[in-house]
Enzyme design. Sequence first.
Site, PDB file in Angstrom:
ATOM      1  NE  ARG A 310      -4.194  -0.034   1.730  1.00 47.84           N
ATOM      2  CZ  ARG A 310      -5.283   0.283   1.018  1.00 47.84           C
ATOM      3  NH1 ARG A 310      -5.487   1.534   0.625  1.00 47.84           N
ATOM      4  NH2 ARG A 310      -6.168  -0.628   0.699  1.00 47.84           N
ATOM      5  CD  GLU A 720      -7.412   2.346   6.326  1.00 44.85           C
ATOM      6  OE1 GLU A 720      -8.149   1.943   5.405  1.00 44.85           O
ATOM      7  OE2 GLU A 720      -6.302   1.851   6.566  1.00 44.85           O
TER       8      GLU A 720
END
Length: 794
Positions: A310, A720
């Site tokens: 990520r 997030e």
Amino acid sequence: MPTLGQPLPHDSAIEHVRGEAAYIDDLPPLRGELIVDFVGSPIALGNISSIDTLAARAMPGIVLILTAADVPENSTGPVFHDEEVLASKVVQYVGQPVVAVAGETRAAVNAAMKLVRIQIEPLLPVLTIEEALAKKQFIGPTRKIARGDAGLALQSSEYRLTGEFAIGGQEHFYLESQATIAVPGESGAVVIHSSTQHPTEVQSLIGRALKIPYAQVVCICKRMGGGFGGKETQAAQPAILAALVASKTRRPARIVLGHEQDFASTGKRHPYLSRYEVGFTKDGKITALKSEFYSNGGFSADLSLAVMERTLLHGDNAYHIPDVELTGTVCRTNLPSNTAFRGFGGPQGVAAMENVIEEIAAFLKIDSLAVRRLNLYGQAKHNITPYGQVIHHNPLPAILDRLAATCEYAQHYHAVTAFNIKSKTHWKGLALTPVKFGISFTRRTLNQGNALVNVYLDGTVQVSTGGTEMGQGLNIKIRQLVADRLGIAADSVRVMATSTEKNNNTSPTAASTGTDINGAAAVRAADAIRDRLAVVAARHFVLDGLEATPECVDFADGWAFDHRDPSRRIAFVKLVQDAYEKRVDLGARGFFATPGVDFNRETGRGTPFKYFTCGAAFAVVKVDRFTGELAVECVDLLMDLGKMINPAIDRGQVIGGFVQGMGWVTTEALIYNAKGHLLSDSATTYKIPSVTDVPAAFRLDWFDGTDDPNAVCGGKAVGEPPLLLAIAVWAAAKNAIANAAPGRRPTLDLPATGEEMLRRLTAGTTPAEPPEKHLQGATSARPPIGSVPSTAVV
Ligand code: MTE
Ligand code: HPA
Ligand code: MOS
């Protein structure tokens, strides 16, 4: 009134405020319950030579003591089985569980733990990324995402800068520490109440460790007192210990880590080191970027490889870079295994990119917003990421322009300049940074979920999904989604405790996809029931002698009605009762698998994300020249969350996520001693933001320009992304350093603690160097990550 879009309070708001919401350790003791704890390794690396538990076993009230030999299958771990339930031969980090102790009372367990003797031959631990690099201690292969030929493009770039940038880790600081109660059932079965984001994994890892079928294990999670990623994998270890005790003693067993024990012995956000080389034009257009990322993975793999993936997928942040090469390597060290933390490696990738932007702006002596605007992904062109995903419905240019206008960027810019000319005591800095966060698990398989909806004869509804409630408001959103499909009030819908008994093979509640996946599955289950009810209702709606078809039936405000003639209607509860009389099934399961996502990690190409949640943040900071203390003066946020299901919850998520991110980029510093003991292991030595750190001038607004059809439930995932908005605060701090000494390279690591700020302000001797010089090597000296900062700089 439609329930979607309503600012309804959190599912447990009243219970939270009254202290009635039960967390694991609030559950009253069960008859015969045992307290479980573990003795952790006192050192970071060593060979176990002996374990003496005799004296501990002899203590009154001690029922069971376990070592590695007592665990049916001692190897464990969420992705690879590269960990041990209890250390057998080697210990690999301070605090690693070696001996588990179960007793009648807390006092008995504490007393016995003191008598456990573990002899370990110490070995030299590897604690930092630099040390691991020197020893070539890595976890998994180096991963790469690239487009074009960055090396070649760098050579022909007008300007080049190289540098190193260190990024600190972060403690989750959930208020409820890792906790489990295990209750033995009949025939070797066990029921687990765990504070976990991933009940299915707790179930399967217990099945594995105890060598019992998964079907013998039920894992239940009512709620967590915060997870933030820290309970995606790491709830399992203590849960296994409790399950072992329960199964061996046939008595309930409770394990609740002490706050400092949890702090010191569980994993955190990964610290990173990035080494970069960027090429750009005199206007600030980036032509090429090479970035090497190294993360501190801790002793085992845990999720580190996915986290690094990520990072690489966010190493571009919001900018189109024609030729780019991003590589990532996870370093193995003797620390607790670092793990998921809100953003999951994305924040580190984005911070590294924003550092590069600030470097370019300072070098060219131009405003960083101009550099950002120039390089931003476009709508029709320059809209393909390095991994080949096309960015559809890109709101970023409009978001940046709107925020720049509403936050009065130009006025602030001039005010900061004027302030810095006048002030003898402080420096100010400002920044406006974008965020583009990819929504979906990057591992395709995990993008699935199931739900169970039960309708009762008074017209009320229970919903169960694999999603877990950790404070983020998943339950109220699911209530709203189901209520909307059935045309009833959200009050009539209850979300039940998450249990592997009702929902099997679930994914962790993570990657901000909780509502997207579980909400969509619940909607499908509700729709199945709605379709059956529509058939029953249609028979009631006779128009001109003809029955209505089910397609004519709509549901709203507690009624089913014929949309051709809304006066023909039947109350939802009456319809449910009629359906029951007619023997129609009033329960359904729904399944959802996110369509269209795929990513090939070997080639580093694909469409890993269903869509992106985008936003931007503006921040002004003020730094004390003499102490380095940083104050955030003003914050202005703008986010595109599509058609929000619940704007009150989303507001809480954005503000909470931003403030948590502010802690990461400013004050939260993990300090270890040379032996790998965490020194900053409590609220007195590790500074999370308090209410006084949040600026009074704090604005948040919604950008409602896009209607992204890819957003799964209409609203975009929020969990997030706002954490990454806080990188604006760090960028503003770096801008303040640049303003303090124009022409000098404004090197700044993250977090920008008072010490770090002061070090950078006072180590003002690094002369302005021509950029080519930086090609030779690193920038200014910096203590290795994880070491005790020297005070000699002051
Ligand atoms: N909000 C609260 N209050 N508590 C939490 O633990 N975890 C965050 C975020 N918001 C968290 C939170 C993280 S790391 C994620 S991935 C998402 O919530 C998970 O929930 P969601 O997918 O339902 O948004
Ligand atoms: N995000 C968060 N958690 C995860 C992911 C991800 O992409 N993959 C596996 N766990
Ligand atoms: Mo969140 S880090 O994906 O649990």
